[in-house]
Design an enzyme around this catalytic site. Structure first.
Site, PDB file in Angstrom:
ATOM      1  N   TYR A 199       0.258   4.323  -2.532  1.00  0.00           N
ATOM      2  CA  TYR A 199       0.076   5.733  -2.173  1.00  0.00           C
ATOM      3  C   TYR A 199       1.068   6.601  -2.940  1.00  0.00           C
ATOM      4  O   TYR A 199       0.722   7.685  -3.411  1.00  0.00           O
ATOM      5  CB  TYR A 199       0.244   5.943  -0.659  1.00  0.00           C
ATOM      6  CG  TYR A 199      -0.782   5.182   0.156  1.00  0.00           C
ATOM      7  CD1 TYR A 199      -2.070   5.021  -0.324  1.00  0.00           C
ATOM      8  CD2 TYR A 199      -0.472   4.638   1.380  1.00  0.00           C
ATOM      9  CE1 TYR A 199      -3.024   4.315   0.392  1.00  0.00           C
ATOM     10  CE2 TYR A 199      -1.416   3.930   2.106  1.00  0.00           C
ATOM     11  CZ  TYR A 199      -2.687   3.770   1.610  1.00  0.00           C
ATOM     12  OH  TYR A 199      -3.622   3.069   2.313  1.00  0.00           O
ATOM     13  N   ARG A 258       0.833  -1.210   0.000  1.00  0.00           N
ATOM     14  CA  ARG A 258       0.000   0.000   0.000  1.00  0.00           C
ATOM     15  C   ARG A 258       0.865   1.256   0.000  1.00  0.00           C
ATOM     16  O   ARG A 258       0.474   2.295  -0.497  1.00  0.00           O
ATOM     17  CB  ARG A 258      -0.961  -0.007   1.200  1.00  0.00           C
ATOM     18  CG  ARG A 258      -2.145  -0.957   0.996  1.00  0.00           C
ATOM     19  CD  ARG A 258      -3.245  -0.722   2.006  1.00  0.00           C
ATOM     20  NE  ARG A 258      -2.843  -1.034   3.352  1.00  0.00           N
ATOM     21  CZ  ARG A 258      -2.731  -2.261   3.840  1.00  0.00           C
ATOM     22  NH1 ARG A 258      -3.004  -3.297   3.081  1.00  0.00           N
ATOM     23  NH2 ARG A 258      -2.368  -2.464   5.099  1.00  0.00           N
ATOM     24  N   TYR A 315     -12.866   8.868  -0.824  1.00  0.00           N
ATOM     25  CA  TYR A 315     -14.089   8.619  -0.064  1.00  0.00           C
ATOM     26  C   TYR A 315     -13.904   9.062   1.391  1.00  0.00           C
ATOM     27  O   TYR A 315     -12.785   9.139   1.896  1.00  0.00           O
ATOM     28  CB  TYR A 315     -14.541   7.158  -0.168  1.00  0.00           C
ATOM     29  CG  TYR A 315     -13.847   6.179   0.740  1.00  0.00           C
ATOM     30  CD1 TYR A 315     -12.704   5.506   0.326  1.00  0.00           C
ATOM     31  CD2 TYR A 315     -14.345   5.905   2.012  1.00  0.00           C
ATOM     32  CE1 TYR A 315     -12.079   4.597   1.160  1.00  0.00           C
ATOM     33  CE2 TYR A 315     -13.726   4.993   2.850  1.00  0.00           C
ATOM     34  CZ  TYR A 315     -12.585   4.356   2.418  1.00  0.00           C
ATOM     35  OH  TYR A 315     -11.966   3.465   3.246  1.00  0.00           O
TER      36      TYR A 315
HETATM   37  N1  SAM Z   1     -10.731   8.373   4.724  1.00  0.00           N
HETATM   38  C1  SAM Z   1     -11.681   7.389   5.217  1.00  0.00           C
HETATM   39  C2  SAM Z   1     -12.720   8.100   6.083  1.00  0.00           C
HETATM   40  O1  SAM Z   1     -12.732   9.336   6.079  1.00  0.00           O
HETATM   41  O2  SAM Z   1     -13.531   7.442   6.734  1.00  0.00           O
HETATM   42  C3  SAM Z   1     -10.946   6.286   5.972  1.00  0.00           C
HETATM   43  C4  SAM Z   1      -9.990   5.502   5.110  1.00  0.00           C
HETATM   44  S1  SAM Z   1      -9.059   4.286   5.976  1.00  0.00           S
HETATM   45  C5  SAM Z   1      -7.788   3.928   4.811  1.00  0.00           C
HETATM   46  C6  SAM Z   1      -9.985   2.789   5.890  1.00  0.00           C
HETATM   47  C7  SAM Z   1     -10.653   2.479   7.218  1.00  0.00           C
HETATM   48  O3  SAM Z   1     -11.745   3.382   7.391  1.00  0.00           O
HETATM   49  C8  SAM Z   1     -11.290   1.115   7.311  1.00  0.00           C
HETATM   50  O4  SAM Z   1     -10.369   0.096   7.656  1.00  0.00           O
HETATM   51  C9  SAM Z   1     -12.305   1.329   8.407  1.00  0.00           C
HETATM   52  O5  SAM Z   1     -11.700   1.354   9.707  1.00  0.00           O
HETATM   53  C10 SAM Z   1     -12.795   2.736   8.067  1.00  0.00           C
HETATM   54  N2  SAM Z   1     -13.941   2.622   7.149  1.00  0.00           N
HETATM   55  C11 SAM Z   1     -13.949   2.700   5.816  1.00  0.00           C
HETATM   56  N3  SAM Z   1     -15.195   2.496   5.331  1.00  0.00           N
HETATM   57  C12 SAM Z   1     -15.980   2.290   6.412  1.00  0.00           C
HETATM   58  C13 SAM Z   1     -17.366   2.021   6.598  1.00  0.00           C
HETATM   59  N4  SAM Z   1     -18.206   1.906   5.569  1.00  0.00           N
HETATM   60  N5  SAM Z   1     -17.815   1.864   7.858  1.00  0.00           N
HETATM   61  C14 SAM Z   1     -17.004   1.952   8.925  1.00  0.00           C
HETATM   62  N6  SAM Z   1     -15.693   2.200   8.817  1.00  0.00           N
HETATM   63  C15 SAM Z   1     -15.192   2.372   7.575  1.00  0.00           C
END
Ligand code: SAM
Length: 260
Positions: free
Chosen positions: A68, A64, A90
């Site tokens: 990035y 990863r 997102y």
């Molecule tokens: N930038 C993203 C945000 O603002 O939520 C977070 C990105 S981070 C690389 C990925 C992590 O975000 C996942 O492992 C999880 O902990 C959280 N995440 C992403 N999608 C999610 C969802 N639908 N529900 C809950 N947590 C989520």
């Protein structure tokens, strides 16, 4: 002169994109997208004729970290070519997301205008869906693997939120899941501060208006075998009451006896 704006699309398709982020997308020369769902890409394509997916950069078996870097390169190449570039990520582009911060820092270092436009993150949805106010007991956020790999002092009288819990213990930065044995090490670590029968919540925000929120209550002891996806966030509620700081209360009273 080229410029860069990193915007957040929010978590739910069609529901969370702010007007400023939308305007940036509509006025960009090129829009790069890193979003959780191909449907979100299709939605953004309706707002701009040149939308390019960053998703193929997540090639199988690629670290990863390399992904990035490749994202930053893709954004910066167009900025250097004099374009107004938007990176649409997102959630919130600056929450547990390295590439947008790195791309903005790099663009600024090269003398370009670069800004971040906030978005609605998984954290924001979590507070709404689970009825948690981070101000009630306090709230600590960690990336699950970092939480395991470094010495931390956590406060079990506050909420503990672990991001990327499905990858807990991955050091390769290549996997999307870790094994029950690796996750058991996270359980063992948490068990130093929480009872094994403590209730934790596996949380997944809804990303489409028709999909369901996941808020599964689990016993900590069973976490290693629970379904933990790349998009699952783990919520560990407090296991003990707030402890009064008597020494500080006395110092405050000494300053102003009426302040009790
Ligand atoms: N930038 C993203 C945000 O603002 O939520 C977070 C990105 S981070 C690389 C990925 C992590 O975000 C996942 O492992 C999880 O902990 C959280 N995440 C992403 N999608 C999610 C969802 N639908 N529900 C809950 N947590 C989520």
């Amino acid at each position: 002169r080229g410029s860069l704006v990193c915007v957040g699309t929010g978590m739910m398709l069609g529901a969370h994109l702010g007007p400023r982020a939308r305007r940036h997308i509509e006025h960009a020369d090129v829009v790069f997208v890193a979003v959780s769902d191909p449907l979100v890409e299709l939605w953004l394509q309706q707002m701009h004729p040149d939308v390019r997916s960053l998703q193929p950069l997540y090639a199988e078996d690629r670290s990863r970290r390399d992904t990035y870097e490749a994202m930053v390169d893709a954004l910066l190449t167009e900025v250097r070519a004099g374009r107004h570039v938007v990176g649409a990520f997102y959630g919130h582009p600056g929450v547990f997301a390295r590439a947008p911060h790195a791309a903005i820092a790099q663009a600024r270092a090269e003398g370009f205008d670069a800004v971040m436009e906030p978005g609605i993150s998984a954290e924001d949805c979590l507070y709404a869906d689970l009825g948690i106010d981070p101000g009630t007991f306090g709230c600590q956020h960690y990336e699950a693997s970092q939480f395991m790999l470094f010495q931390r002092r956590i406060d079990p009288s506050a909420y503990l939120i672990l991001w990327q819990v499905g990858l807990a213990g991955d050091r390769s930065l290549r996997r999307t899941h870790t094994s029950p044995a690796e996750r058991q090490l996270l359980v063992d670590l948490l068990a130093t501060d929480y009872p094994l029968d403590h209730e934790v919540i596996a949380y997944e925000a809804a990303t489409l208006p028709i999909s369901q929120v996941r808020r599964e209550h689990l016993i900590l002891a069973t976490l290693a075998h629970a379904r933990l996806e790349p998009h699952t966030t783990l919520v560990v509620p407090p296991c003990r009451p707030l402890q009064p700081n008597l020494a500080l209360r006395e110092k405050l009273a000494a300053l102003d006896p009426g302040n009790t």
